[in-house]
Design an enzyme around this catalytic site. Sequence first.
Site, PDB file in Angstrom:
ATOM      1  N   CYS A 113       0.818  -1.231   0.000  1.00 44.09           N
ATOM      2  CA  CYS A 113       0.000   0.000   0.000  1.00 44.09           C
ATOM      3  C   CYS A 113       0.844   1.270   0.000  1.00 44.09           C
ATOM      4  O   CYS A 113       0.323   2.356  -0.247  1.00 44.09           O
ATOM      5  CB  CYS A 113      -0.959   0.017   1.177  1.00 44.09           C
ATOM      6  SG  CYS A 113      -2.110  -1.354   1.165  1.00 44.09           S
ATOM      7  N   HIS A 258      -3.035   7.527   2.039  1.00 40.98           N
ATOM      8  CA  HIS A 258      -3.520   6.224   1.576  1.00 40.98           C
ATOM      9  C   HIS A 258      -4.884   5.960   2.204  1.00 40.98           C
ATOM     10  O   HIS A 258      -5.077   6.180   3.402  1.00 40.98           O
ATOM     11  CB  HIS A 258      -2.504   5.138   1.974  1.00 40.98           C
ATOM     12  CG  HIS A 258      -3.037   3.751   1.825  1.00 40.98           C
ATOM     13  ND1 HIS A 258      -3.687   3.324   0.686  1.00 40.98           N
ATOM     14  CD2 HIS A 258      -3.040   2.700   2.685  1.00 40.98           C
ATOM     15  CE1 HIS A 258      -4.053   2.064   0.852  1.00 40.98           C
ATOM     16  NE2 HIS A 258      -3.683   1.665   2.048  1.00 40.98           N
ATOM     17  N   ASN A 288     -10.236   0.195   0.319  1.00 45.25           N
ATOM     18  CA  ASN A 288      -8.773   0.278   0.245  1.00 45.25           C
ATOM     19  C   ASN A 288      -8.304  -0.331  -1.080  1.00 45.25           C
ATOM     20  O   ASN A 288      -8.430  -1.539  -1.279  1.00 45.25           O
ATOM     21  CB  ASN A 288      -8.188  -0.477   1.446  1.00 45.25           C
ATOM     22  CG  ASN A 288      -6.671  -0.440   1.497  1.00 45.25           C
ATOM     23  OD1 ASN A 288      -6.016  -0.119   0.516  1.00 45.25           O
ATOM     24  ND2 ASN A 288      -6.115  -0.788   2.638  1.00 45.25           N
TER      25      ASN A 288
HETATM   26  O1  UT7 Z   1      -3.597  -0.674   3.622  1.00 47.44           O
HETATM   27  C1  UT7 Z   1      -2.999  -0.942   4.836  1.00 47.44           C
HETATM   28  C2  UT7 Z   1      -3.507  -2.166   5.389  1.00 47.44           C
HETATM   29  N1  UT7 Z   1      -4.662  -2.273   6.173  1.00 47.44           N
HETATM   30  C3  UT7 Z   1      -5.134  -1.432   7.108  1.00 47.44           C
HETATM   31  O2  UT7 Z   1      -4.778  -0.315   7.242  1.00 47.44           O
HETATM   32  C4  UT7 Z   1      -6.175  -1.990   8.029  1.00 47.44           C
HETATM   33  C5  UT7 Z   1      -5.938  -1.570   9.443  1.00 47.44           C
HETATM   34  N2  UT7 Z   1      -6.926  -2.111  10.350  1.00 47.44           N
HETATM   35  C6  UT7 Z   1      -8.224  -1.777  10.366  1.00 47.44           C
HETATM   36  O3  UT7 Z   1      -8.678  -0.994   9.537  1.00 47.44           O
HETATM   37  C7  UT7 Z   1      -9.095  -2.308  11.460  1.00 47.44           C
HETATM   38  O4  UT7 Z   1      -8.302  -2.979  12.410  1.00 47.44           O
HETATM   39  C8  UT7 Z   1     -10.202  -3.276  10.969  1.00 47.44           C
HETATM   40  C9  UT7 Z   1     -11.245  -2.506  10.172  1.00 47.44           C
HETATM   41  C10 UT7 Z   1      -9.631  -4.398  10.123  1.00 47.44           C
HETATM   42  C11 UT7 Z   1     -10.929  -3.879  12.173  1.00 47.44           C
HETATM   43  O5  UT7 Z   1     -11.429  -2.856  13.020  1.00 47.44           O
HETATM   44  P1  UT7 Z   1     -11.120  -2.877  14.578  1.00 47.44           P
HETATM   45  O6  UT7 Z   1     -11.826  -1.721  15.160  1.00 47.44           O
HETATM   46  O7  UT7 Z   1      -9.635  -2.982  14.757  1.00 47.44           O
HETATM   47  O8  UT7 Z   1     -11.863  -4.182  15.018  1.00 47.44           O
HETATM   48  P2  UT7 Z   1     -11.255  -5.451  15.797  1.00 47.44           P
HETATM   49  O9  UT7 Z   1     -10.420  -6.270  14.907  1.00 47.44           O
HETATM   50  O10 UT7 Z   1     -10.722  -4.980  17.105  1.00 47.44           O
HETATM   51  O11 UT7 Z   1     -12.576  -6.240  16.096  1.00 47.44           O
HETATM   52  C12 UT7 Z   1     -13.598  -5.756  16.997  1.00 47.44           C
HETATM   53  C13 UT7 Z   1     -14.729  -6.759  17.005  1.00 47.44           C
HETATM   54  C14 UT7 Z   1     -14.263  -8.208  17.171  1.00 47.44           C
HETATM   55  O12 UT7 Z   1     -15.246  -8.890  17.935  1.00 47.44           O
HETATM   56  P3  UT7 Z   1     -15.043  -9.117  19.523  1.00 47.44           P
HETATM   57  O13 UT7 Z   1     -13.747  -9.841  19.658  1.00 47.44           O
HETATM   58  O14 UT7 Z   1     -15.014  -7.725  20.112  1.00 47.44           O
HETATM   59  O15 UT7 Z   1     -16.241  -9.901  19.881  1.00 47.44           O
HETATM   60  C15 UT7 Z   1     -14.260  -8.750  15.770  1.00 47.44           C
HETATM   61  O16 UT7 Z   1     -14.443 -10.133  15.735  1.00 47.44           O
HETATM   62  O17 UT7 Z   1     -15.411  -6.723  15.736  1.00 47.44           O
HETATM   63  C16 UT7 Z   1     -15.458  -8.037  15.175  1.00 47.44           C
HETATM   64  N3  UT7 Z   1     -15.374  -7.914  13.723  1.00 47.44           N
HETATM   65  C17 UT7 Z   1     -16.447  -7.669  12.965  1.00 47.44           C
HETATM   66  N4  UT7 Z   1     -17.754  -7.541  13.280  1.00 47.44           N
HETATM   67  C18 UT7 Z   1     -18.615  -7.298  12.280  1.00 47.44           C
HETATM   68  C19 UT7 Z   1     -14.282  -7.947  12.928  1.00 47.44           C
HETATM   69  N5  UT7 Z   1     -14.641  -7.761  11.657  1.00 47.44           N
HETATM   70  C20 UT7 Z   1     -15.982  -7.583  11.653  1.00 47.44           C
HETATM   71  C21 UT7 Z   1     -16.926  -7.337  10.648  1.00 47.44           C
HETATM   72  N6  UT7 Z   1     -18.226  -7.196  10.995  1.00 47.44           N
HETATM   73  N7  UT7 Z   1     -16.586  -7.217   9.345  1.00 47.44           N
END
Ligand code: UT7
Length: 334
Positions: A113, A258, A288
């Site tokens: 990225c 980005h 993204n």
């Molecule tokens: O281009 C560069 C590369 N990528 C990035 O920059 C991505 C960077 N990361 C992110 O954008 C975020 O970490 C994500 C969008 C991927 C995830 O958001 P988050 O706020 O970090 O969520 P999390 O991984 O802490 O998950 C929170 C909760 C979890 O459930 P529990 O453990 O609290 O029960 C996940 O299982 O949300 C759950 N979860 C979802 N729920 C509904 C994870 N993905 C989803 C989903 N829909 N799609």
Amino acid sequence: MTIRAAITGWGSSLPVGRVTNADLESRLDTTDAWIVERTGIRERRVAAQGETTASLGAAAGNAAIKQAALSPSDIDLLIVTTATPEQPMPETSAFVHDELGLRCGAFDVGAVCAGFTYALITGAALVSTGAHDHVLIVGSETYSRIVDPSDRSTAILFGDGAGAVVLSRSSADGPDGGPGVIAWDMGCDGSGAALLEVPAGGSRLPTSAETLAAGKHWMRMDGQEVFRRAVRCVVDSGKATLENAGMGPEDVDLFVPHQANTRIIEAAANRLGIPLDKTFSNLERYGNTSAASIPIALTEAAEEGRLHDGDLVLLSGFGAGMTWATVLLRWGAP
Ligand code: UT7
């Protein structure tokens, strides 16, 4: 004369196919509300069968060449950046080169990225030596081909598309130094390589029946850790770039980061001291698009009249590796 490299052409190519949050809701354990709140994304584009990284990249490249009022024979170097190559071999740049009918050298720069800002720095450095007059830089991706459709943590984020710019020789002799790239910063922390990866299909883990059965050709990501590191490196690298140029956040007219996650963009802009009304985002429509996100955003910003001659523009890329690179440039043609 001190030579600078100025952006003289820009263009993008986005597949017509769309996947909305409602489409994802119907096949994954997710909701539109969760995706919008946690990422800011509402829909993303998906390449049709036959639409590829090279075909999208060539279309974006063609648009950028036209915008620069040049023809393919004027381009003396092509740099393509992608994490979703046309084939493992040869480089995607060879396919884009052929489709555009170029007659110059061509190579790929890989930094996932952060690929676009890495490629822009490479191209600008080559123009600055006087070696090339017009360098075409293409960022193109088809993440839909490497994202596991059943993985809700990545399938909601990524989209397909391509963007391109033409960098042309410009002069830095003038009251404000003239248009073009002024300063940059780039970095890598390879100890974070496993945070965002496609584990199989390379030298370390060659393709086999086992790797296919284990789903090791899909991309996987530790989203939380990537998120934390992304904010830190965008802020540190942005500050270093402004410092290199002897400027501050108040000098920036448009910040084009980005497009990965609205919360990353807002946190980084706040910590850099750049107001959100000077920060460009089109994440909600494309998700993204990795190495394509910044040139797609730049193209839209130019089309929306948000870039004026003399504006200071800060571009910031970060991604798998972990890699990051920031570029400060003055908008305008030589
Ligand atoms: O281009 C560069 C590369 N990528 C990035 O920059 C991505 C960077 N990361 C992110 O954008 C975020 O970490 C994500 C969008 C991927 C995830 O958001 P988050 O706020 O970090 O969520 P999390 O991984 O802490 O998950 C929170 C909760 C979890 O459930 P529990 O453990 O609290 O029960 C996940 O299982 O949300 C759950 N979860 C979802 N729920 C509904 C994870 N993905 C989803 C989903 N829909 N799609």
